[in-house]
Design a protein around this motif. Structure first.
Motif, PDB file in Angstrom:
ATOM      1  N   ARG A 126       0.773  -1.127  -0.057  1.00 18.16           N
ATOM      2  CA  ARG A 126      -0.077   0.119  -0.174  1.00 18.16           C
ATOM      3  C   ARG A 126       0.870   1.406   0.042  1.00 18.16           C
ATOM      4  O   ARG A 126       0.434   2.303  -0.616  1.00 18.16           O
ATOM      5  CB  ARG A 126      -0.917  -0.061   0.908  1.00 18.16           C
ATOM      6  N   GLU A 127       2.111   1.248   0.531  1.00 15.67           N
ATOM      7  CA  GLU A 127       2.969   2.221   0.563  1.00 15.67           C
ATOM      8  C   GLU A 127       3.295   2.835  -0.774  1.00 15.67           C
ATOM      9  O   GLU A 127       3.522   4.041  -0.895  1.00 15.67           O
ATOM     10  CB  GLU A 127       4.212   2.178   1.550  1.00 15.67           C
ATOM     11  N   ILE A 128       3.613   1.859  -1.602  1.00  8.58           N
ATOM     12  CA  ILE A 128       3.717   2.194  -3.056  1.00  8.58           C
ATOM     13  C   ILE A 128       2.658   3.022  -3.644  1.00  8.58           C
ATOM     14  O   ILE A 128       2.993   4.142  -4.284  1.00  8.58           O
ATOM     15  CB  ILE A 128       4.352   1.012  -4.011  1.00  8.58           C
ATOM     16  N   ILE A 129       1.436   2.587  -3.486  1.00  8.22           N
ATOM     17  CA  ILE A 129       0.288   3.371  -3.917  1.00  8.22           C
ATOM     18  C   ILE A 129       0.294   4.571  -3.537  1.00  8.22           C
ATOM     19  O   ILE A 129      -0.051   5.603  -4.135  1.00  8.22           O
ATOM     20  CB  ILE A 129      -1.056   2.409  -3.551  1.00  8.22           C
ATOM     21  N   ASP A 130       0.300   4.657  -2.065  1.00 11.03           N
ATOM     22  CA  ASP A 130       0.395   6.104  -1.403  1.00 11.03           C
ATOM     23  C   ASP A 130       1.573   6.978  -2.056  1.00 11.03           C
ATOM     24  O   ASP A 130       1.388   8.281  -2.145  1.00 11.03           O
ATOM     25  CB  ASP A 130       0.622   5.843   0.079  1.00 11.03           C
ATOM     26  N   THR A 131       2.644   6.404  -2.383  1.00 11.05           N
ATOM     27  CA  THR A 131       3.896   7.394  -2.853  1.00 11.05           C
ATOM     28  C   THR A 131       3.525   7.729  -4.166  1.00 11.05           C
ATOM     29  O   THR A 131       3.624   8.966  -4.582  1.00 11.05           O
ATOM     30  CB  THR A 131       5.075   6.408  -2.896  1.00 11.05           C
ATOM     31  N   ILE A 132       2.689   6.928  -5.082  1.00  8.89           N
ATOM     32  CA  ILE A 132       2.446   7.513  -6.374  1.00  8.89           C
ATOM     33  C   ILE A 132       1.306   8.428  -6.150  1.00  8.89           C
ATOM     34  O   ILE A 132       1.442   9.573  -6.874  1.00  8.89           O
ATOM     35  CB  ILE A 132       1.712   6.082  -7.091  1.00  8.89           C
ATOM     36  N   LEU A 133       0.424   8.448  -5.269  1.00  9.05           N
ATOM     37  CA  LEU A 133      -0.534   9.360  -4.969  1.00  9.05           C
ATOM     38  C   LEU A 133      -0.016  10.485  -4.737  1.00  9.05           C
ATOM     39  O   LEU A 133      -0.593  11.859  -4.999  1.00  9.05           O
ATOM     40  CB  LEU A 133      -1.530   8.976  -4.317  1.00  9.05           C
ATOM     41  N   GLY A 134       0.938  10.548  -3.705  1.00  7.22           N
ATOM     42  CA  GLY A 134       1.629  11.563  -3.355  1.00  7.22           C
ATOM     43  C   GLY A 134       2.475  12.332  -4.491  1.00  7.22           C
ATOM     44  O   GLY A 134       2.453  13.612  -4.596  1.00  7.22           O
ATOM     45  N   GLU A 135       2.884  11.649  -5.565  1.00  6.67           N
ATOM     46  CA  GLU A 135       3.747  12.186  -6.481  1.00  6.67           C
ATOM     47  C   GLU A 135       2.536  12.879  -7.382  1.00  6.67           C
ATOM     48  O   GLU A 135       2.855  14.036  -8.040  1.00  6.67           O
ATOM     49  CB  GLU A 135       4.446  11.073  -7.174  1.00  6.67           C
ATOM     50  N   VAL A 136       1.358  12.232  -7.618  1.00  6.31           N
ATOM     51  CA  VAL A 136       0.317  12.962  -8.357  1.00  6.31           C
ATOM     52  C   VAL A 136      -0.023  14.280  -7.761  1.00  6.31           C
ATOM     53  O   VAL A 136      -0.084  15.326  -8.470  1.00  6.31           O
ATOM     54  CB  VAL A 136      -0.900  12.033  -8.461  1.00  6.31           C
ATOM     55  N   HIS A 137      -0.524  14.425  -6.577  1.00  2.00           N
ATOM     56  CA  HIS A 137      -0.475  15.651  -5.899  1.00  2.00           C
ATOM     57  C   HIS A 137       0.362  16.576  -6.080  1.00  2.00           C
ATOM     58  O   HIS A 137       0.077  17.815  -6.456  1.00  2.00           O
ATOM     59  CB  HIS A 137      -0.932  15.346  -4.579  1.00  2.00           C
ATOM     60  N   ARG A 138       1.768  16.410  -5.774  1.00  2.00           N
ATOM     61  CA  ARG A 138       2.693  17.265  -5.756  1.00  2.00           C
ATOM     62  C   ARG A 138       3.249  17.657  -7.264  1.00  2.00           C
ATOM     63  O   ARG A 138       3.885  18.891  -7.596  1.00  2.00           O
ATOM     64  CB  ARG A 138       3.977  16.802  -5.030  1.00  2.00           C
ATOM     65  N   HIS A 139       3.167  16.652  -8.231  1.00  2.00           N
ATOM     66  CA  HIS A 139       3.901  16.987  -9.539  1.00  2.00           C
ATOM     67  C   HIS A 139       2.961  16.750 -10.691  1.00  2.00           C
ATOM     68  O   HIS A 139       3.377  17.446 -11.879  1.00  2.00           O
ATOM     69  CB  HIS A 139       5.073  16.185  -9.553  1.00  2.00           C
ATOM     70  N   CYS A 140       1.900  16.421 -10.859  1.00  2.00           N
ATOM     71  CA  CYS A 140       1.129  16.209 -11.968  1.00  2.00           C
ATOM     72  C   CYS A 140       0.611  17.328 -12.444  1.00  2.00           C
ATOM     73  O   CYS A 140      -0.161  18.342 -11.681  1.00  2.00           O
ATOM     74  CB  CYS A 140      -0.166  15.357 -11.962  1.00  2.00           C
ATOM     75  N   PRO A 141       0.787  17.893 -13.608  1.00  2.00           N
ATOM     76  CA  PRO A 141       0.149  19.373 -14.142  1.00  2.00           C
ATOM     77  C   PRO A 141      -1.341  19.200 -14.166  1.00  2.00           C
ATOM     78  O   PRO A 141      -1.836  18.152 -14.356  1.00  2.00           O
ATOM     79  CB  PRO A 141       0.804  19.353 -15.442  1.00  2.00           C
TER      80      PRO A 141
ATOM     81  N   TYR B 157     -11.227  16.415 -11.846  1.00  2.00           N
ATOM     82  CA  TYR B 157     -11.608  14.860 -11.809  1.00  2.00           C
ATOM     83  C   TYR B 157     -11.258  14.583 -10.273  1.00  2.00           C
ATOM     84  O   TYR B 157     -10.643  15.179  -9.476  1.00  2.00           O
ATOM     85  CB  TYR B 157     -10.649  14.025 -12.594  1.00  2.00           C
ATOM     86  N   LYS B 158     -11.752  13.309 -10.051  1.00  2.00           N
ATOM     87  CA  LYS B 158     -11.539  12.504  -8.670  1.00  2.00           C
ATOM     88  C   LYS B 158     -10.998  11.229  -9.091  1.00  2.00           C
ATOM     89  O   LYS B 158     -11.212  10.714 -10.138  1.00  2.00           O
ATOM     90  CB  LYS B 158     -12.907  12.247  -7.905  1.00  2.00           C
ATOM     91  N   ILE B 159     -10.096  10.889  -7.940  1.00  2.00           N
ATOM     92  CA  ILE B 159      -9.510   9.630  -8.229  1.00  2.00           C
ATOM     93  C   ILE B 159     -10.028   8.804  -6.953  1.00  2.00           C
ATOM     94  O   ILE B 159      -9.828   9.091  -5.854  1.00  2.00           O
ATOM     95  CB  ILE B 159      -8.030   9.661  -8.205  1.00  2.00           C
ATOM     96  N   GLU B 160     -10.528   7.600  -7.340  1.00  2.00           N
ATOM     97  CA  GLU B 160     -10.853   6.700  -6.191  1.00  2.00           C
ATOM     98  C   GLU B 160      -9.907   5.475  -6.452  1.00  2.00           C
ATOM     99  O   GLU B 160     -10.069   4.976  -7.657  1.00  2.00           O
ATOM    100  CB  GLU B 160     -12.356   6.420  -6.177  1.00  2.00           C
ATOM    101  N   VAL B 161      -9.490   5.203  -5.295  1.00  2.00           N
ATOM    102  CA  VAL B 161      -8.549   3.931  -5.323  1.00  2.00           C
ATOM    103  C   VAL B 161      -9.327   2.732  -4.647  1.00  2.00           C
ATOM    104  O   VAL B 161      -9.458   2.924  -3.568  1.00  2.00           O
ATOM    105  CB  VAL B 161      -7.104   4.285  -4.820  1.00  2.00           C
ATOM    106  N   LEU B 162      -9.353   1.638  -5.551  1.00  2.00           N
ATOM    107  CA  LEU B 162     -10.116   0.385  -4.968  1.00  2.00           C
ATOM    108  C   LEU B 162      -8.909  -0.544  -4.876  1.00  2.00           C
ATOM    109  O   LEU B 162      -8.068  -1.088  -5.545  1.00  2.00           O
ATOM    110  CB  LEU B 162     -11.102   0.279  -5.958  1.00  2.00           C
ATOM    111  N   ASP B 163      -8.921  -1.393  -3.504  1.00  2.00           N
ATOM    112  CA  ASP B 163      -8.473  -2.716  -3.269  1.00  2.00           C
ATOM    113  C   ASP B 163      -9.752  -3.782  -3.661  1.00  2.00           C
ATOM    114  O   ASP B 163     -10.566  -3.594  -4.215  1.00  2.00           O
ATOM    115  CB  ASP B 163      -7.484  -2.702  -2.322  1.00  2.00           C
ATOM    116  N   TRP B 164      -9.347  -4.945  -3.123  1.00  2.00           N
ATOM    117  CA  TRP B 164     -10.265  -5.888  -3.118  1.00  2.00           C
ATOM    118  C   TRP B 164     -11.121  -6.174  -2.009  1.00  2.00           C
ATOM    119  O   TRP B 164     -11.586  -7.116  -1.583  1.00  2.00           O
ATOM    120  CB  TRP B 164      -9.634  -7.382  -3.627  1.00  2.00           C
ATOM    121  N   SER B 165     -11.233  -5.164  -0.890  1.00  2.00           N
ATOM    122  CA  SER B 165     -12.098  -5.004   0.178  1.00  2.00           C
ATOM    123  C   SER B 165     -13.437  -5.160   0.049  1.00  2.00           C
ATOM    124  O   SER B 165     -14.069  -5.743   0.774  1.00  2.00           O
ATOM    125  CB  SER B 165     -11.608  -4.172   1.105  1.00  2.00           C
ATOM    126  N   ASP B 166     -13.997  -4.769  -1.129  1.00  2.00           N
ATOM    127  CA  ASP B 166     -15.067  -5.124  -1.585  1.00  2.00           C
ATOM    128  C   ASP B 166     -15.229  -5.542  -2.771  1.00  2.00           C
ATOM    129  O   ASP B 166     -15.215  -5.066  -4.031  1.00  2.00           O
ATOM    130  CB  ASP B 166     -15.767  -3.379  -1.993  1.00  2.00           C
TER     131      ASP B 166
END
Length: 186
Positions: free
Chosen positions: A23-38, A46-55
């Protein structure tokens, strides 16, 4: 990883390993998106919802709502959405008039490619899906580890939760046109 390695290692996949990324890798990717994606004027339409297999029921419904060739129960659908993590992109803060929808889709394309390249940088694979009957979902992006036995769309099986069995992934061999057909320099 440097840029050339990212480009050489990026791989869209349809078939996923049973190994789930931390999960830490996914959190890192989302942090990079927030800080660096134009984003145009930093609007982020847009909204990004990240789903795992809990549902599991919801994930299976998303798979059921995809289509590929025939749009019936035997259709292979899009196993990209069966990835360990699924990024769902929807519009945020805009109406879905044609102009606003195009704007959201453009920005979603930017952030989705940013996520795909960041995932590659972190040793993950990805799979894009835009064929979904749910009109609120503008794009889905599966992220995880590719099945190590997956070679091409003609070689591999995946578990289809609708048919409750493993089925062959079938796909046409779609190829990019020649570079000169779509890139011009004047």
């Amino acid at each position: 990883m440097d840029w050339i390695n990212i480009l050489q290692n990026k791989k869209q996949t349809f078939l996923w390993s049973n190994k789930t990324p931390e999960r830490e890798i996914i959190d890192t990717i989302l942090g990079e998106v927030h800080r660096h994606c134009p984003s145009k004027q930093n609007n982020v339409p847009y909204k990004i919802e990240v789903l795992d297999w809990s549902d599991e029921a919801r994930r299976n419904k998303i798979f059921e709502d995809t289509w590929c060739d025939e749009d019936d129960i035997t259709d292979r659908r899009n196993p990209q959405v069966l990835a360990p993590y699924l990024f769902i992109f929807t519009a945020r803060g805009i109406d879905l008039s044609p102009d606003e929808n195009s704007y959201a889709q453009l920005e979603i394309g930017l952030v989705a490619m940013f996520i795909a390249l960041s995932a590659t940088n972190h040793g993950l694979n990805y799979g894009f899906c835009a064929c979904n009957h749910n009109s609120e979902i503008l794009l889905s992006l599966g992220v995880g580890y590719a099945d190590p036995d997956y070679v091409s769309p003609k070689k591999g099986k995946f578990y289809n939760p609708l048919l409750q069995k493993r089925v062959w992934l079938t796909s046409s061999d779609e190829q990019k046109p020649d570079k000169s057909e779509y890139i011009k320099f004047d």
